[in-house]
Design an enzyme around this catalytic site. Structure first.
Site, mmCIF file in Angstrom:
data_model
loop_
_atom_site.group_PDB
_atom_site.id
_atom_site.type_symbol
_atom_site.label_atom_id
_atom_site.label_comp_id
_atom_site.label_asym_id
_atom_site.label_seq_id
_atom_site.Cartn_x
_atom_site.Cartn_y
_atom_site.Cartn_z
ATOM 1 N N ALA A 15 -4.072 -14.051 9.270
ATOM 2 C CA ALA A 15 -5.136 -14.274 8.282
ATOM 3 C C ALA A 15 -6.497 -14.369 8.968
ATOM 4 O O ALA A 15 -7.470 -13.733 8.531
ATOM 5 C CB ALA A 15 -4.848 -15.547 7.484
ATOM 6 N N LEU A 73 -1.646 -18.636 4.925
ATOM 7 C CA LEU A 73 -0.699 -19.716 4.639
ATOM 8 C C LEU A 73 -1.418 -20.991 4.200
ATOM 9 O O LEU A 73 -0.836 -21.833 3.525
ATOM 10 C CB LEU A 73 0.166 -19.993 5.869
ATOM 11 C CG LEU A 73 0.994 -18.785 6.365
ATOM 12 C CD1 LEU A 73 1.710 -19.129 7.664
ATOM 13 C CD2 LEU A 73 1.989 -18.336 5.309
ATOM 14 N N ILE A 116 0.821 -10.776 3.537
ATOM 15 C CA ILE A 116 -0.299 -10.082 4.193
ATOM 16 C C ILE A 116 -1.146 -9.391 3.117
ATOM 17 O O ILE A 116 -2.378 -9.355 3.203
ATOM 18 C CB ILE A 116 0.211 -9.109 5.274
ATOM 19 C CG1 ILE A 116 0.860 -9.922 6.407
ATOM 20 C CG2 ILE A 116 -0.916 -8.237 5.821
ATOM 21 C CD1 ILE A 116 1.592 -9.102 7.451
ATOM 22 N N VAL A 168 5.497 -14.614 12.473
ATOM 23 C CA VAL A 168 6.338 -13.691 11.717
ATOM 24 C C VAL A 168 5.413 -12.950 10.740
ATOM 25 O O VAL A 168 4.217 -13.148 10.763
ATOM 26 C CB VAL A 168 7.473 -14.424 10.960
ATOM 27 C CG1 VAL A 168 8.640 -14.720 11.856
ATOM 28 C CG2 VAL A 168 6.964 -15.669 10.291
ATOM 29 N N LYS A 205 7.503 2.309 6.058
ATOM 30 C CA LYS A 205 8.319 1.647 5.035
ATOM 31 C C LYS A 205 8.150 2.365 3.696
ATOM 32 O O LYS A 205 7.026 2.482 3.190
ATOM 33 C CB LYS A 205 7.856 0.180 4.935
ATOM 34 C CG LYS A 205 8.551 -0.601 3.853
ATOM 35 C CD LYS A 205 8.046 -2.048 3.823
ATOM 36 C CE LYS A 205 8.605 -2.792 2.634
ATOM 37 N NZ LYS A 205 7.958 -4.089 2.419
ATOM 38 N N GLY A 207 -6.449 -18.324 14.121
ATOM 39 C CA GLY A 207 -6.403 -16.960 14.665
ATOM 40 C C GLY A 207 -5.029 -16.332 14.515
ATOM 41 O O GLY A 207 -4.562 -15.640 15.415
#
Ligand code: FAD
Length: 507
Positions: free
Chosen positions: A17, A337, A350, A48, A79, A14
């Site tokens: 991802a 990951l 992401i 992170v 951004k 959880g």
């Protein structure tokens, strides 16, 4: 025809991802498929992952998320790109800005070909002067696309991404997914049961004995890869020889001044640091190789570089850059990951999650799990991450730095052949070609290659068809259009205050 459709999806994990996958699957399948997600608060998440690329906007639109509301909930800022400091040489600074083109293409040639000639004649500025993002970012300006300007204006189509709090993002997606019927189970998976005949996963068993069965298992369990590696032994291709950083220390701090509309990545003695501005704090981290600097020294150095007071103690994370040999095996698809890792220099993890979800939806199986589908998925995933890998390696290898053993290694290491080719072609001719649908295109590669001091020797011959005077006027006009567009943009802070200011959070 026998009914073979997938009825039960189990997501293990959880973090970002797991909840992105849960949200997307729930949105697409509704309640026609049962979706369960298991996660363990005790194990926790990597916590992170706060900078993104513009593609995330498509994901949010697919989920029909209201952007302003989303930004308030995740303490988000905008951004326009990434500022790289001290990479080619100490003292260098350039922006990798988002968008589609540098300047304005002409006569079938990209603008940078004209820029090369004007630059060689000493009649052009740094390449950053010819793109809205790379001019607006350092001036702290931001806005979304304007609808009241001509379609050809740089203000008509402003690509942007988000910075957000990773913890708040996972919470946001969890609420979203649970509202659409995803069932969350708290606790640790203690056993994985495989079917005896073919090794497919049959069920995961929780510590309290509950058995959760499924047709399709999505492994979002993080670096450990509980299903894909610990159970199915997919294997891992290690890229440490090209990407020597294997550690990160993260330490958020208080904000000092308004948020910048960009991430800053600064090259350091044994790696690089990130600085990501959010509404309520600034995220910081030092990504390094522990062969060249100790964890303690990296943490102390990072604390010394913070803009404001540190919020909490530095946290060290260890990783191995690379990818699973197979990210889909049998009835397990690894996402996040669990599928592989590239350091966050270009904020791509992401994106890789989002892209994996899209790919899985596009190649969604039935309970026969055709091998042709699995092979296609794995080939696409490998291509995508390898192209991004090469783009990241570019930042390390194209350097003149020789001030530390880390940079000596990076400057002199051997390169993957496709990357070596790309650099050679650009250095010789100023040309770049995108490979199929890789994430980063001409704009990104040219900005970074030039920013890293790869100077093309030649330009396209067609450029000589324009007189020198016309060339200098053309280049000057593009710069002036960009400057006048940036002049009318509001500050990033003013845009946030007006549009998506988040409530204060006690830190
Ligand atoms: C230093 C660093 C900086 C990064 N910065 C960025 C960035 O700026 N931009 C970006 O795009 N990406 C970034 N990333 C990557 C990003 O953080 C990850 O891609 C993202 O958080 C996804 O993580 P995950 O969900 O795969 O794994 P995790 O967050 O590790 O989640 C794993 C989940 O699995 C669960 N789990 C594991 N084992 C079990 C078990 N036995 N039983 C039950 N549950 C279990 C855990 O409880 C957890 O919920 C960064 C990564 C690192 C390391």
């Amino acid at each position: 025809m026998v009914e073979k459709s997938i009825k039960y999806i189990v997501i293990v994990g959880g973090g970002t991802a797991g909840w992105m996958a849960a949200a997307a699957m729930a949105k697409v399948f509704g309640r026609a498929v049962s979706i369960r997600l298991v996660e363990s608060e005790e194990i926790g998440t990597v916590g992170v992952g706060e900078a993104t690329v513009p593609a995330l906007g498509h994901f949010n639109r697919m989920l029909e998320i209201n952007e302003a509301e989303f930004m308030r909930q995740v303490q988000g800022t905008f951004k326009l790109g990434i500022e790289f400091v001290d990479w080619g040489r100490i003292g260098d600074r350039y922006m990798h800005g988002f968008g589609t083109t540098i300047g304005a293409d002409f006569g079938g040639q990209p603008f940078h070909q004209y820029w090369i000639k004007a630059r060689q004649a000493g009649r052009a500025k740094d390449i950053g002067a010819y793109t809205l993002h790379t001019m607006a970012g350092p001036l702290g300006k931001f806005m979304t696309s304007a609808s009241d300007v001509p379609a050809s204006s740089p203000l008509a189509d402003i690509a942007y991404a988000y910075h957000f709090d990773a913890g708040l993002y996972a919470r946001y997606l969890r609420r979203y997914a649970e509202n659409l019927g995803v069932r969350r189970t708290e606790g640790k998976v203690k056993q994985v049961i495989q079917r005896p005949d073919d090794g497919f996963i049959d069920a995961v068993v929780m510590e309290n004995g509950e058995k959760i069965s499924g047709d399709l298992f999505i492994d979002c369990s993080g670096f450990r890869g509980l299903l894909i590696e610990q159970t199915l032994k997919a294997g891992y291709e290690d890229w440490s020889h090209w990407l020597p950083c294997n550690s990160a220390v993260a330490a958020p701090c208080e904000n000092v001044g308004p948020p910048t509309p960009f991430v800053r990545c600064t090259a350091r003695e044994a790696g690089w640091t990130w600085r990501i501005p959010l509404q309520h704090r600034t995220g910081n981290g030092y990504v390094y190789s522990n062969k060249y600097i100790s964890d303690d020294e990296a943490a102390n150095n990072l604390l010394g570089w913070l803009d404001g007071r540190a919020l909490g103690n530095p946290r060290v994370l260890r990783f191995t850059p690379g990818r699973r040999n197979k990210v889909w095996d049998k009835n397990v698809v690894a996402i996040g990951l669990a599928s592989g890792f590239l350091e966050p220099l270009e904020s791509t993890s992401i994106y890789l999650i989002q892209s994996a979800i899209n790919r899985l939806l596009s190649l969604f199986p039935d309970r026969e799990f055709d091998q042709s589908t699995i092979d296609r998925y794995n080939a696409q995933a490998a291509f995508e991450i390898e192209r991004i890998r090469d783009f990241i390696i570019l930042h390390f290898c194209a350097t003149e730095r020789s001030d530390t053993p880390f940079w000596d290694y990076c400057r002199t290491m051997s390169l993957p052949e496709p990357l070596a080719n790309t650099i050679r072609l650009f250095r010789d001719t100023g040309r770049y070609y995108r490979n199929a649908d890789e994430l980063f295109g001409q704009l990104s590669w040219v900005q970074v290659m030039v920013g890293q001091r790869i100077v093309p020797r030649k330009y396209h011959p067609i450029v000589d068809r324009m007189s020198d005077q016309d060339l200098y006027e053309f280049v000057g006009k593009v710069e002036q259009v960009i400057r006048s567009c940036v002049d009318v943009m509001p500050s990033h802070q003013a845009f946030i205050d007006k549009w998506c200011k988040a409530p204060p959070i006690a830190m």
